[in-house]
Design a protein around this motif. Structure first.
Motif, short mmCIF file in Angstrom:
data_model
loop_
_atom_site.label_atom_id
_atom_site.label_comp_id
_atom_site.label_asym_id
_atom_site.label_seq_id
_atom_site.Cartn_x
_atom_site.Cartn_y
_atom_site.Cartn_z
N VAL A 181 0.82 -1.22 0.00
CA VAL A 181 0.00 0.00 0.00
C VAL A 181 0.85 1.26 0.00
O VAL A 181 0.32 2.37 0.07
N PHE A 182 2.17 1.09 -0.04
CA PHE A 182 3.05 2.28 0.00
C PHE A 182 2.92 3.10 -1.28
O PHE A 182 2.72 4.31 -1.26
N SER A 183 3.08 2.40 -2.43
CA SER A 183 3.15 3.15 -3.69
C SER A 183 1.85 3.90 -4.03
O SER A 183 1.91 5.07 -4.39
N PRO A 184 0.66 3.27 -3.86
CA PRO A 184 -0.53 4.09 -4.15
C PRO A 184 -0.66 5.29 -3.22
O PRO A 184 -1.05 6.37 -3.65
N GLN A 185 -0.30 5.10 -1.93
CA GLN A 185 -0.43 6.21 -0.99
C GLN A 185 0.55 7.33 -1.32
O GLN A 185 0.19 8.51 -1.31
N LEU A 186 1.79 6.93 -1.63
CA LEU A 186 2.80 7.95 -1.93
C LEU A 186 2.43 8.70 -3.21
O LEU A 186 2.57 9.92 -3.27
N HIS A 240 -8.29 0.32 1.10
CA HIS A 240 -9.13 -0.33 0.09
C HIS A 240 -8.90 0.34 -1.24
O HIS A 240 -8.97 1.57 -1.34
N ARG A 241 -8.65 -0.50 -2.25
CA ARG A 241 -8.44 0.07 -3.59
C ARG A 241 -9.79 0.35 -4.22
O ARG A 241 -10.52 -0.56 -4.58
N LEU A 242 -10.15 1.63 -4.31
CA LEU A 242 -11.45 1.99 -4.87
C LEU A 242 -11.41 1.92 -6.38
O LEU A 242 -12.32 1.43 -7.02
N ILE A 243 -10.33 2.46 -6.97
CA ILE A 243 -10.14 2.37 -8.42
C ILE A 243 -8.75 1.79 -8.65
O ILE A 243 -7.75 2.51 -8.51
N PRO A 244 -8.67 0.52 -8.93
CA PRO A 244 -7.33 -0.07 -9.14
C PRO A 244 -6.67 0.50 -10.40
O PRO A 244 -7.26 0.51 -11.48
N ILE A 245 -5.47 1.05 -10.22
CA ILE A 245 -4.71 1.58 -11.35
C ILE A 245 -3.32 0.98 -11.27
O ILE A 245 -2.74 0.90 -10.18
N ASN A 246 -2.79 0.58 -12.37
CA ASN A 246 -1.43 0.03 -12.40
C ASN A 246 -0.71 0.60 -13.61
O ASN A 246 -1.13 0.37 -14.74
#
Lengths: 163, 249
Positions: A8-13, B19-25
């Motif tokens: 969860v680090f990368s999405p938060q950062l 919680h991933r509301l909109i998964p983006i990669n």
């Protein structure tokens, strides 16, 4: 603990970066200039009011000083006027007194001269009356008509003695 | 009973789940839009609403909202000026942003159903590392190699330098850790405590449940204070670090 899950680090950062930059832009472009403008404007208005108040106070002080000066000047002027007037009055009255005194003196001396001449005339008239009376007395008593010259001389002599 | 609450469907740690509301990669990097990102968006949106709405009319005599905006502005501006000096005012927008971001993050976390993104070490550490690196770069740009004199307190005898310099260096290096841990730990502890106590309310039932309810009420008030205080401390320490970088002692 969910905090230590590395997934969860990368999405938060990433979203921290995005939202922080967005907020920074907002603060730097909207919040700070707008609030800063209001505060600056308010400070300026207050400063202007203070300046104007100081200026008005200076003007009031100047007006008060001018008024005081005008009052003092007027008082001085009035005093000068009074003094000049008093001097004038004194001079006029002295002159008139002197004039009247002089006139009176002249009238007195004229009167004295008139009195003296009247006295002389009276004395001269008396001489004639005395000579006439003496001749009449001699003619009545001695039935002699005396010499007019002798009578006049005798009267003059007698008058000289009485004087 | 606490155990029961902790192991139940709503454990004290569950509130911190991402919680991933909109998964983006993108290119193998997960940048999903999560509940954490949602509350960051709320924080930005609310700050925008407050400052845009409050300064729409820009009155000479401020209204209620304008007063609030001016109050926060002057509070942070005074903090920067008195702790880092007038030369630090170019960094005022940054400190202001930092303060508002953390403040709104903390307060939003105290709302019911709220998520506290400041209770995540990744977020607090992210901010702390940016501040640490930024301040260090600023120090070197301003003073060049003289910036190293920061590690030698003035009037230190040469012999003492061997002890003091490593100490100072150490205290400088742990700045990002202390900065991030302080905020993270405060938020984490407060929310865990609230959750645990709230669990007691149900567990103790109608008669004894009032006791933890009152405690939750009191601690919520305390947490409101902590929410402000931690935002203040974070911004204040940033100012102090800025001061170190701008004015070497």
């Amino acid at each position: 603990m969910p905090q230590f899950d590395p997934s969860v680090f990368s999405p938060q950062l990433f979203w921290l970066l995005v939202s922080f930059i967005a907020l920074y832009w907002l603060v730097a472009k909207v919040a700070v200039p707008r609030v800063g403008e209001v505060l600056e404007q308010r400070a300026r208005v207050i400063q202007e009011d203070l300046d104007r108040a100081t200026q008005l106070k200076a003007e009031t002080d100047a007006a008060a000083a001018a008024y005081e000066k005008a009052m003092a000047d007027a008082r001085h002027q009035a005093q000068d006027h009074m003094r000049a007037m008093q001097a004038d009055v004194k001079a006029v009255s002295e002159k008139r007194t002197a004039d009247i005194t002089g006139q009176i003196g002249k009238q007195v001396s004229e009167a004295e001269a008139r009195i003296a001449s009247a006295k002389q005339a009276a004395l001269d008239a008396m001489k004639g009356i005395a000579a006439d009376t003496a001749r009449d007395v001699v003619a009545k008593l001695a039935s002699v008509t005396p010499d007019a010259g002798a009578v006049d001389a005798a009267v003059a002599a007698a008058l000289k003695e009485t004087r | 009973m606490a155990h029961e609450a902790a192991e139940g469907a709503h454990g004290p740690m569950e509130q911190f789940e991402i919680h991933r509301l909109i998964p983006i990669n993108v290119g193998g990097v997960d940048i999903s839009y999560t509940n954490s990102a949602l509350f960051m968006t709320f924080a930005v949106g609310l700050t925008f609403l407050l400052f845009w709405g409050a300064t729409r009319r820009r009155l000479m005599v401020p209204g209620r909202w304008q007063s609030v905006a001016e109050l926060i502005y002057e509070f942070v501006a005074d903090m920067v000026k008195s702790n880092a000096g007038k030369e630090a005012m170019p960094y005022f927008p940054f400190v202001f942003t930092l303060f508002l971001f953390i403040l709104f993050g903390n307060f939003l976390g105290l709302m019911p159903y709220g998520f506290t993104f400041t209770s995540h070490i990744a977020v607090t550490a992210g901010m702390a590392v940016v501040i640490f690196v930024g301040v260090t770069i600023l120090g070197f740009v301003k003073h060049g190699l003289h910036f190293f004199s920061l590690f030698v307190p003035p009037g230190t005898p040469l012999a003492m330098c061997f002890i003091l310099v490593p100490l100072e260096l150490f205290s400088y290096m742990i700045r990002p850790i202390t900065l991030s841990l302080r905020l993270f730990a405060n938020m984490l502890a407060g929310h865990v405590l609230l959750k645990v106590l709230a669990g007691f309310i149900i567990a103790l039932g109608l008669f004894f449940g009032w006791v933890p309810l009152l405690a939750v009420f009191g601690i919520t008030l305390l947490e409101l204070l902590v929410a402000f205080l931690q935002a203040y401390v974070f911004a204040l320490l940033t100012c102090i670090y800025l001061n170190d970088a701008i004015h070497l002692h």
